[in-house]
Design a protein around this motif. Structure first.
Motif, PDB file in Angstrom:
ATOM      1  N   LYS A   1      62.900  52.482  28.177  1.00  0.00           N
ATOM      2  CA  LYS A   1      62.155  51.476  27.429  1.00  0.00           C
ATOM      3  C   LYS A   1      61.426  50.571  28.419  1.00  0.00           C
ATOM      4  N   GLY A   2      60.831  49.532  27.918  1.00  0.00           N
ATOM      5  CA  GLY A   2      60.100  48.612  28.785  1.00  0.00           C
ATOM      6  C   GLY A   2      61.013  47.603  29.445  1.00  0.00           C
ATOM      7  N   ILE A   3      60.527  47.020  30.521  1.00  0.00           N
ATOM      8  CA  ILE A   3      61.193  45.918  31.201  1.00  0.00           C
ATOM      9  C   ILE A   3      60.145  44.820  31.314  1.00  0.00           C
ATOM     10  N   ASP A   4      60.481  43.622  30.877  1.00  0.00           N
ATOM     11  CA  ASP A   4      59.474  42.559  30.862  1.00  0.00           C
ATOM     12  C   ASP A   4      59.070  42.171  32.285  1.00  0.00           C
ATOM     13  N   PRO A   5      57.833  41.693  32.460  1.00  0.00           N
ATOM     14  CA  PRO A   5      57.310  41.373  33.800  1.00  0.00           C
ATOM     15  C   PRO A   5      58.147  40.358  34.571  1.00  0.00           C
ATOM     16  N   LEU A   6      58.716  39.368  33.895  1.00  0.00           N
ATOM     17  CA  LEU A   6      59.543  38.377  34.586  1.00  0.00           C
ATOM     18  C   LEU A   6      60.780  39.043  35.186  1.00  0.00           C
ATOM     19  N   SER A   7      61.416  39.940  34.437  1.00  0.00           N
ATOM     20  CA  SER A   7      62.582  40.660  34.947  1.00  0.00           C
ATOM     21  C   SER A   7      62.195  41.561  36.109  1.00  0.00           C
ATOM     22  N   LEU A   8      61.055  42.231  36.019  1.00  0.00           N
ATOM     23  CA  LEU A   8      60.584  43.076  37.122  1.00  0.00           C
ATOM     24  C   LEU A   8      60.423  42.269  38.401  1.00  0.00           C
ATOM     25  N   ASP A   9      59.893  41.060  38.261  1.00  0.00           N
ATOM     26  CA  ASP A   9      59.698  40.188  39.420  1.00  0.00           C
ATOM     27  C   ASP A   9      61.045  39.772  40.020  1.00  0.00           C
ATOM     28  N   ILE A  10      61.991  39.418  39.163  1.00  0.00           N
ATOM     29  CA  ILE A  10      63.327  39.028  39.634  1.00  0.00           C
ATOM     30  C   ILE A  10      63.979  40.189  40.369  1.00  0.00           C
TER      31      ILE A  10
END
Length: 94
Positions: free
Chosen positions: A27-36
């Protein structure tokens, strides 16, 4: 986010110096989580196809994880090397 913290704490408990952690999600991973995750040296691949997930478990071992609460070291697979290659407009991860 609590889920990010769980993954980061788990990564810190299982990876030694020099080891990387790769998380592959259908599924998707939100951009804020990707950055973290990127700041913690966790490579996240999102929107993986089911067929590719099945191939990964055969090639690298491990088991699909459906919930972060089920995450244990025994469920992890291992890859000697992971790299991203760009061919034209497409990116491929090997």
């Amino acid at each position: 986010d609590e889920r990010c913290k769980l993954v980061i704490d788990f990564k810190r408990s299982v990876c030694t110096n020099g080891e990387c952690f790769v998380m592959i999600n259908q599924k998707g991973i939100d951009p804020l989580s990707l950055d973290i995750f990127a700041k913690e040296n966790i490579l996240c691949l999102r929107r993986a196809k089911r067929r590719n997930m099945e191939r990964l478990t055969l090639a690298c071992g491990g088991s699909p994880i459906h919930s972060l609460e089920d995450l244990t070291k025994e469920m992890l697979g291992h890859a000697g090397r992971v790299s991203e290659v760009t061919l034209g407009d497409d990116k491929f991860t090997f």
